[in-house]
Write a protein that holds these residues in place. Structure first.
Motif, PDB file in Angstrom:
ATOM      1  N   TYR A  81     -39.148 -32.032  15.585  1.00 53.87           N
ATOM      2  CA  TYR A  81     -40.487 -31.567  15.193  1.00 53.87           C
ATOM      3  C   TYR A  81     -41.419 -32.727  14.824  1.00 53.87           C
ATOM      4  O   TYR A  81     -42.492 -32.504  14.274  1.00 53.87           O
ATOM      5  CB  TYR A  81     -40.402 -30.553  14.046  1.00 53.87           C
ATOM      6  N   THR A  83     -43.604 -36.202  16.206  1.00 54.33           N
ATOM      7  CA  THR A  83     -44.183 -36.749  17.435  1.00 54.33           C
ATOM      8  C   THR A  83     -43.469 -38.079  17.730  1.00 54.33           C
ATOM      9  O   THR A  83     -42.736 -38.593  16.875  1.00 54.33           O
ATOM     10  CB  THR A  83     -45.684 -37.007  17.256  1.00 54.33           C
ATOM     11  N   GLU A  86     -44.384 -40.759  15.169  1.00 55.96           N
ATOM     12  CA  GLU A  86     -43.813 -40.417  13.849  1.00 55.96           C
ATOM     13  C   GLU A  86     -42.318 -40.706  13.809  1.00 55.96           C
ATOM     14  O   GLU A  86     -41.797 -41.245  12.828  1.00 55.96           O
ATOM     15  CB  GLU A  86     -44.039 -38.930  13.545  1.00 55.96           C
ATOM     16  N   SER A 120     -49.751 -38.820  21.447  1.00 56.75           N
ATOM     17  CA  SER A 120     -49.296 -38.939  20.054  1.00 56.75           C
ATOM     18  C   SER A 120     -49.372 -37.618  19.289  1.00 56.75           C
ATOM     19  O   SER A 120     -49.012 -37.559  18.125  1.00 56.75           O
ATOM     20  CB  SER A 120     -50.121 -39.996  19.330  1.00 56.75           C
ATOM     21  N   LYS A 121     -49.846 -36.573  19.937  1.00 52.80           N
ATOM     22  CA  LYS A 121     -49.961 -35.273  19.245  1.00 52.80           C
ATOM     23  C   LYS A 121     -48.895 -34.296  19.711  1.00 52.80           C
ATOM     24  O   LYS A 121     -48.922 -33.126  19.356  1.00 52.80           O
ATOM     25  CB  LYS A 121     -51.347 -34.656  19.513  1.00 52.80           C
ATOM     26  N   ARG A 122     -48.009 -34.768  20.556  1.00 51.05           N
ATOM     27  CA  ARG A 122     -47.014 -33.859  21.142  1.00 51.05           C
ATOM     28  C   ARG A 122     -45.668 -34.009  20.434  1.00 51.05           C
ATOM     29  O   ARG A 122     -45.208 -35.128  20.209  1.00 51.05           O
ATOM     30  CB  ARG A 122     -46.865 -34.203  22.615  1.00 51.05           C
ATOM     31  N   LEU A 123     -45.054 -32.895  20.121  1.00 44.78           N
ATOM     32  CA  LEU A 123     -43.770 -32.944  19.423  1.00 44.78           C
ATOM     33  C   LEU A 123     -42.636 -33.327  20.374  1.00 44.78           C
ATOM     34  O   LEU A 123     -42.698 -33.028  21.570  1.00 44.78           O
ATOM     35  CB  LEU A 123     -43.452 -31.592  18.794  1.00 44.78           C
ATOM     36  N   ARG A 125     -39.823 -31.988  20.673  1.00 47.15           N
ATOM     37  CA  ARG A 125     -39.162 -30.816  21.277  1.00 47.15           C
ATOM     38  C   ARG A 125     -39.896 -30.329  22.527  1.00 47.15           C
ATOM     39  O   ARG A 125     -39.341 -29.564  23.307  1.00 47.15           O
ATOM     40  CB  ARG A 125     -39.014 -29.682  20.272  1.00 47.15           C
ATOM     41  N   ASP A 126     -41.130 -30.762  22.709  1.00 50.30           N
ATOM     42  CA  ASP A 126     -41.879 -30.365  23.898  1.00 50.30           C
ATOM     43  C   ASP A 126     -41.762 -31.369  25.035  1.00 50.30           C
ATOM     44  O   ASP A 126     -42.378 -31.190  26.084  1.00 50.30           O
ATOM     45  CB  ASP A 126     -43.363 -30.159  23.540  1.00 50.30           C
TER      46      ASP A 126
ATOM     47  N   GLN B 252     -44.696 -23.388  25.040  1.00 52.76           N
ATOM     48  CA  GLN B 252     -46.050 -23.723  24.639  1.00 52.76           C
ATOM     49  C   GLN B 252     -46.022 -24.973  23.787  1.00 52.76           C
ATOM     50  O   GLN B 252     -45.605 -24.934  22.625  1.00 52.76           O
ATOM     51  CB  GLN B 252     -46.649 -22.567  23.861  1.00 52.76           C
ATOM     52  N   PRO B 253     -46.436 -26.124  24.361  1.00 56.39           N
ATOM     53  CA  PRO B 253     -46.412 -27.333  23.558  1.00 56.39           C
ATOM     54  C   PRO B 253     -47.388 -27.217  22.383  1.00 56.39           C
ATOM     55  O   PRO B 253     -48.489 -26.710  22.541  1.00 56.39           O
ATOM     56  CB  PRO B 253     -46.882 -28.423  24.526  1.00 56.39           C
ATOM     57  N   VAL B 254     -46.911 -27.636  21.248  1.00 56.56           N
ATOM     58  CA  VAL B 254     -47.754 -27.571  20.067  1.00 56.56           C
ATOM     59  C   VAL B 254     -48.421 -28.928  19.893  1.00 56.56           C
ATOM     60  O   VAL B 254     -47.777 -29.959  20.036  1.00 56.56           O
ATOM     61  CB  VAL B 254     -46.883 -27.285  18.813  1.00 56.56           C
ATOM     62  N   ARG B 255     -49.715 -28.934  19.640  1.00 54.33           N
ATOM     63  CA  ARG B 255     -50.396 -30.186  19.353  1.00 54.33           C
ATOM     64  C   ARG B 255     -50.593 -30.244  17.850  1.00 54.33           C
ATOM     65  O   ARG B 255     -50.984 -29.270  17.229  1.00 54.33           O
ATOM     66  CB  ARG B 255     -51.714 -30.271  20.119  1.00 54.33           C
ATOM     67  N   VAL B 256     -50.282 -31.394  17.296  1.00 49.86           N
ATOM     68  CA  VAL B 256     -50.217 -31.435  15.837  1.00 49.86           C
ATOM     69  C   VAL B 256     -51.141 -32.486  15.240  1.00 49.86           C
ATOM     70  O   VAL B 256     -51.532 -33.431  15.908  1.00 49.86           O
ATOM     71  CB  VAL B 256     -48.774 -31.733  15.381  1.00 49.86           C
ATOM     72  N   THR B 257     -51.432 -32.260  13.986  1.00 47.92           N
ATOM     73  CA  THR B 257     -52.145 -33.301  13.252  1.00 47.92           C
ATOM     74  C   THR B 257     -51.134 -33.982  12.341  1.00 47.92           C
ATOM     75  O   THR B 257     -50.148 -33.369  11.944  1.00 47.92           O
ATOM     76  CB  THR B 257     -53.269 -32.703  12.382  1.00 47.92           C
ATOM     77  N   LEU B 278     -41.181 -30.709   8.401  1.00 46.36           N
ATOM     78  CA  LEU B 278     -40.176 -29.687   8.757  1.00 46.36           C
ATOM     79  C   LEU B 278     -40.685 -28.315   8.304  1.00 46.36           C
ATOM     80  O   LEU B 278     -40.648 -27.335   9.046  1.00 46.36           O
ATOM     81  CB  LEU B 278     -38.855 -30.013   8.061  1.00 46.36           C
ATOM     82  N   ARG B 281     -44.085 -27.393  10.448  1.00 40.15           N
ATOM     83  CA  ARG B 281     -44.115 -27.294  11.909  1.00 40.15           C
ATOM     84  C   ARG B 281     -43.065 -26.362  12.498  1.00 40.15           C
ATOM     85  O   ARG B 281     -42.960 -26.235  13.707  1.00 40.15           O
ATOM     86  CB  ARG B 281     -43.907 -28.695  12.509  1.00 40.15           C
ATOM     87  N   ASN B 282     -42.241 -25.765  11.664  1.00 41.51           N
ATOM     88  CA  ASN B 282     -41.178 -24.907  12.187  1.00 41.51           C
ATOM     89  C   ASN B 282     -41.291 -23.508  11.604  1.00 41.51           C
ATOM     90  O   ASN B 282     -41.586 -23.337  10.417  1.00 41.51           O
ATOM     91  CB  ASN B 282     -39.810 -25.518  11.864  1.00 41.51           C
TER      92      ASN B 282
END
Lengths: 232, 501
Positions: A81, A83, A86, A120-123, A125-126, B252-257, B278, B281-282
């Motif tokens: 979870y 990136t 990270e 850099s925004k992609r986890l 797991r993806d 579905q890829p998640v885009r994160v901050t 953790l 994001r989960n």
């Protein structure tokens, strides 16, 4: 050293030694005991009999080996979870490397995984299996470890990445005098990179040879005519 | 080759999904968890049935001047809104179930129709009926003032169905357009809050008016409910169809901050960040966070707002324990299990167990402070006399509850799929010890408060002091747990690997 799963002996090695700076290739069919061997070396499994010593000190008695060991066995070595940046920053921090230094060290691997261009925004797991593997290998190598353990590093990588990885491993091993154990089903790559090959079959070491021009042919002959381990 | 017909597809899917449901029950839960779930189900069914059959005894205590049917009619809409929030937290959408069938020659229409209708077989739709059916039999049907009792039941069924599909629709909206979803929810919450606090109280008369008219045989309200149900069910079906047709349906890829923690915090800072990411994001850990937040806000409003509910020292101790310690009690008990998927990544790096434990203790202690701050305005507004208790339990939870929960968590060796939803009956990671451990964790402060009933102030000072001393001993606890984790390392890795497989 012996490791059993219930009553079945998964690995039985009377004695085995790896010298500092050696590049060792671990080969064998599915179920031969390669991953069990690597897990024992990383103290993820405990042997039922015997012990592993690094620089003369028992693995379980002294944790100092962790600070100089880079490893990647499978996807469970990633924190899915996070990136890519990270995760690599986290691994760097675990080895006491600052964020700035982490990115400096990663520059040396731009050809293998261009960290400056990753999403850099992609986890994690993806990511695809191949890209996730690249991140895992990179995390094992960029920290400049003395000892590297990689399980099937060439599998799932595209041909350019396989070639670059081969170059990186040879360079890291020869120039930095890094000790490495690489398990692989790719006999061509492993004989090119490693100067010693250990062949496992049904949990036992059946060959332990210096790599020479004939090694690849010898291994090919062995696998086409000899033992087929059970993957079940 | 032709795709299977609608009927064949329906039959095939029904057979397969039934088999999957049975196997899931057989495989996923241990015997102890199954017994606990069984007891909980029977107990809650018993409560609902009793409430339905004997609602007059309950309503005459609280609303002596009103008949039971009027009471239920008045609160029916509010009841469904509350139930809707429960649904939103726990009920799953059928989208994930459809994905394995997408590559097969089954018509999309049949797939959507099957999973949309099969989703109605949910405990969230069944359990309300355990109250409404006996209530209807005993009070609505028997009432002489009622000319169309059947229509009332139809209206209730329509509300259940509307609530069901509204949940699916809102979840789809959240997935596709989160800002719109949050805007919609904020608007709703503000309206409900203003309605309740400004004394307008619009929803109760509206609810009473509507259902009284239905009972008197007015058909227009039923048509209105039917229209709302049809629109929401149709919109939810469209959203599902859209989501399975989109290329991201499979993943579905998640885009994160990002979340930055100063580098000067070192490895412990990185581990705190890891724990917070953790959590956020989960799906399942996030669910535990939301439940804790819900308890410390919405549920607390009901408990403190009703005035007399929190009167006994035992009950007030429980409120104190959960108001600031809710997160520790529910999320904390599964710690290390949350890390099961990447535990090997942690133990093969140079990450000392002491750093891992310290980071987790910081997160747990921090959660006590955060929940204390969030719930403090509610204590001040509704029960200012309980503020000292809330304050004392902040120290007790941060000092003692965290340590007790960590003692349990450091023995976890069951893997958890953190990506799964945290709906009802997802007890992955739980074992008998988790249920039993609640006794030594929750009982001592409750018993202590009961024993000190005559001197509650001294009791609170003592509880806070014990907690404070324990907080000062955080480093001692850290090394104690680190030693234990080091000793149990292989057992935990083996347990995580086996149970994950």
């Amino acid at each position: 050293m012996e490791k059993r799963y219930d009553s079945k002996v998964a690995l039985s090695i009377p004695a085995w030694n790896l010298e500092s700076g050696e590049l060792l290739g671990l080969v064998g069919s599915n179920g031969a005991g390669k991953t069990t061997f690597l897990s024992l070396l990383l103290d993820l499994l405990r042997p039922d009999q015997g012990s592993i010593r690094i620089n003369g000190r028992a693995l379980e008695a002294d944790n100092s080996w962790r600070a100089v060991t880079g490893s990647f066995l499978d996807r469970s070595f990633l924190v899915e979870y996070l990136t890519i940046p990270e995760y690599l920053e986290f691994v760097g921090a675990a080895f006491g490397i600052s964020k700035k230094e982490t990115y400096q060290k990663l520059e040396a691997f731009e050809g293998f995984l261009p960290i400056s261009r990753v999403d850099s925004k992609r986890l994690l797991r993806d990511l695809s299996t191949g890209n996730a593997k690249k991140v895992g290998i990179l995390a094992a190598l960029f920290v400049s470890p003395d000892f590297v353990i990689l399980d099937e590093p060439f599998a799932n990588l595209d041909p350019p990445s396989q070639i670059r990885l081969k170059e990186i491993l040879i360079r890291t091993g020869k120039e930095n005098h890094t000790t490495m154990i690489i398990s692989s089903h790719d006999l061509g790559h492993v004989t090119e990179v490693c100067d010693r090959i250990t062949l496992l079959s049904q949990g036992k070491i059946i060959r332990d040879i210096e790599t020479s021009k004939e090694t690849l042919a010898e291994l090919n002959t062995f696998f086409s005519t000899d033992v087929v381990d059970s993957a079940t | 080759m032709k795709p299977a017909t609608f009927v064949t597809s329906f039959r095939l899917l029904a057979k397969n999904q039934f088999r999957i449901a049975i196997r899931r029950i057989q495989v996923q839960q241990g015997w102890f968890v199954r017994i606990v779930i069984g007891v909980m189900l029977v107990y809650s069914a018993f409560i609902l049935l009793t409430l339905g059959f004997f609602f007059d005894r309950f309503s005459s205590e609280v609303w002596p001047q009103l008949d039971p049917v009027t009471v239920v009619n008045r609160y029916l809409l509010a009841m469904f809104v509350s139930l809707f929030f429960m649904r939103f937290l726990f009920q799953k959408t059928p989208k994930i179930k459809i994905i394995p069938y997408l590559h097969l020659p089954i018509r999309r229409g049949a797939l959507i129709a099957f999973f949309q209708s099969a989703s109605l077989f949910s405990i969230h739709n069944f359990y309300p009926l355990l109250f409404f059916v006996p209530f209807w039999l005993r009070f609505v049907q028997q009432s002489s003032a009622v000319s169309s009792p059947e229509m009332w039941m139809v209206a209730v069924m329509l509300l259940i169905g509307t609530s069901h599909y509204a949940n699916l629709l809102l979840r789809a909206i959240l997935q596709r357009n989160a800002p719109f979803f949050y805007g919609l929810m904020s608007l709703f919450m503000i309206t409900a809050f203003v309605d309740e606090t400004s004394g307008i109280g619009l929803q109760q008369p509206v609810s009473e008016y509507m259902f009284t008219r239905i009972l008197s045989g007015q058909i227009i309200e039923i048509w209105l409910l039917l229209l709302v149900f049809g629109t929401i069910a149709f919109a939810s079906t469209l959203q599902l169809l859209k989501s399975v047709k989109s290329p991201e349906a499979r993943s579905q890829p998640v885009r994160v901050t990002s979340l930055n923690i100063p580098e000067s915090w070192g490895l412990v800072g990185h581990l705190v960040r890891l724990e917070l990411l953790l959590l956020w994001r989960n799906r399942r850990p996030r669910h535990y966070l939301l439940v804790s937040l819900l308890f410390s806000t919405m549920y607390l409003v009901f408990m403190l707002g009703t005035g007399t509910a929190v009167n006994s020292s035992a009950f007030s101790a429980l409120v104190g324990l959960f108001a600031s310690g809710g997160f520790v009690l529910n999320y904390g008990q599964l710690m290390f299990g949350w890390d099961s998927e990447h535990y090997q990544a942690l133990v093969t790096r140079d990450v000392p167990f002491s750093a891992m434990v310290k980071a987790k203790l910081i997160v747990l202690q921090g959660s006590c402070v955060a929940l204390f701050v969030i719930s403090l305005p509610l204590f001040i507004s509704f029960r200012s006399d309980l503020v000292p208790l809330h304050f004392a339990f902040l120290f007790y939870n941060a000092g003692i509850t965290t340590v007790l929960i960590m003692e349990l968590a450091a023995r976890n060796n069951q893997a958890i799929d953190i990506g799964k939803s945290g709906g009802f009956f997802n007890y992955e990671g739980f074992s008998a010890k988790h249920w039993l451990w609640f006794i030594p964790t929750a009982l001592p402060p409750v018993l202590f408060m009961m024993a000190m009933n005559d001197s509650p102030k001294i009791a609170l000072i003592l509880l806070a002091s014990i907690g404070f001393v324990s907080i000062l001993l955080t480093d001692v606890w850290t090394h104690y747990f680190a030693r234990g984790l080091n000793g149990r390392k292989h057992k935990m890795i083996e347990g995580f690997t086996k149970s994950a497989g």
